[in-house]
Design an enzyme around this catalytic site. Structure first.
Site, mmCIF file in Angstrom:
data_model
loop_
_atom_site.group_PDB
_atom_site.id
_atom_site.type_symbol
_atom_site.label_atom_id
_atom_site.label_comp_id
_atom_site.label_asym_id
_atom_site.label_seq_id
_atom_site.Cartn_x
_atom_site.Cartn_y
_atom_site.Cartn_z
ATOM 1 C CG PHE A 1 9.550 0.186 0.627
ATOM 2 C CD1 PHE A 1 9.205 -0.246 1.897
ATOM 3 C CD2 PHE A 1 9.450 -0.712 -0.430
ATOM 4 C CE1 PHE A 1 8.765 -1.549 2.115
ATOM 5 C CE2 PHE A 1 9.017 -2.014 -0.226
ATOM 6 C CZ PHE A 1 8.673 -2.442 1.059
ATOM 7 C CG ASP B 1 -2.203 -0.515 1.156
ATOM 8 O OD1 ASP B 1 -2.510 -1.051 0.099
ATOM 9 O OD2 ASP B 1 -2.974 -0.424 2.133
#
Length: 220
Positions: free
Chosen positions: A78, A65
């Protein structure tokens, strides 16, 4: 449907944009942006593709997500924009790079510098409600990103796929290990990093594989 996405990806995904599931997904996402706080900003939904065109892509890092806190998500898994505190998973990625390659952790958590070298930082789900992790899962994004991975795996050779955690590993089950390097380990989250993410040496293994096949390594 005219989707604003980088041209080399658009030519390969244009058929996908006409599929009923994608039209339904688009309606859902538009309604969500109109009525709720959604991340990333709309113009950055396809930022991963913008920063890493198809022909340039040589490494795929798969997330799940987008970050769901204010100011964190900018369309690269990230990664966070300049000036935003590094989330714990990203801190652990940098710790592993230091252990593996001796490269000190950078001040910024913005991974655009990786994307520009051909690292596709792809989340499985490309949008999320504020403070509600997983809120846009099972709406169609996973089918779309599955197709992206299939296209890469079918049309290119000698890619490196970094699949961290069981979710990413299941999503990459089909990838031909004879044609590509598939690296798997636990997720860099603090909940799992000590079960094998630390010490996986994925970053040196990636560069060794790329160089073996005459492809320039990544400056991590």
């Amino acid at each position: 449907m005219d989707v604003k996405i980088e041209s080399s990806w658009k030519s390969r995904l244009s058929h996908e944009f006409e599929q009923p599931y994608f039209l339904e997904l688009t309606d859902f996402v538009r309604q969500e942006y109109a009525t709720r706080q959604i991340f990333p900003p709309g113009k950055l939904i396809f930022n991963a593709f913008e920063q890493s065109p198809f022909d340039n892509t040589k490494v795929v890092i798969l997330g799940q997500d987008p970050y769901h806190g204010p100011g964190q998500a900018h369309g690269l898994c990230f990664s966070v924009p300049e000036g935003v505190d590094q989330p714990p998973s990203l801190q652990n990625i940098f710790k592993e790079i230091y252990q593996d390659l001796g490269i000190p952790s950078p001040i910024t958590g913005n991974l655009v510098r990786w994307a520009e070298q051909g690292v596709l930082l792809l989340n499985s789900t490309l949008t999320v409600q504020a403070n509600r992790a997983g809120s846009h899962q099972n709406k169609g994004w996973e089918r779309f990103t599955d197709r992206v991975i299939h296209i890469l795996a079918e049309e290119k050779e000698h890619l490196v796929f970094m699949l961290w955690g069981s979710f990413a590993q299941k999503k990459g089950d089909f990838i031909d290990r004879e044609k590509h390097l598939v690296l798997t380990s636990p997720h860099p989250s603090p909940l799992s990093s000590y079960r094998g993410f630390f010490g996986n040496k994925h970053f040196s293994k990636t560069n060794g594989y790329l160089e073996l096949h005459g492809i320039s390594p990544i400056r991590w």
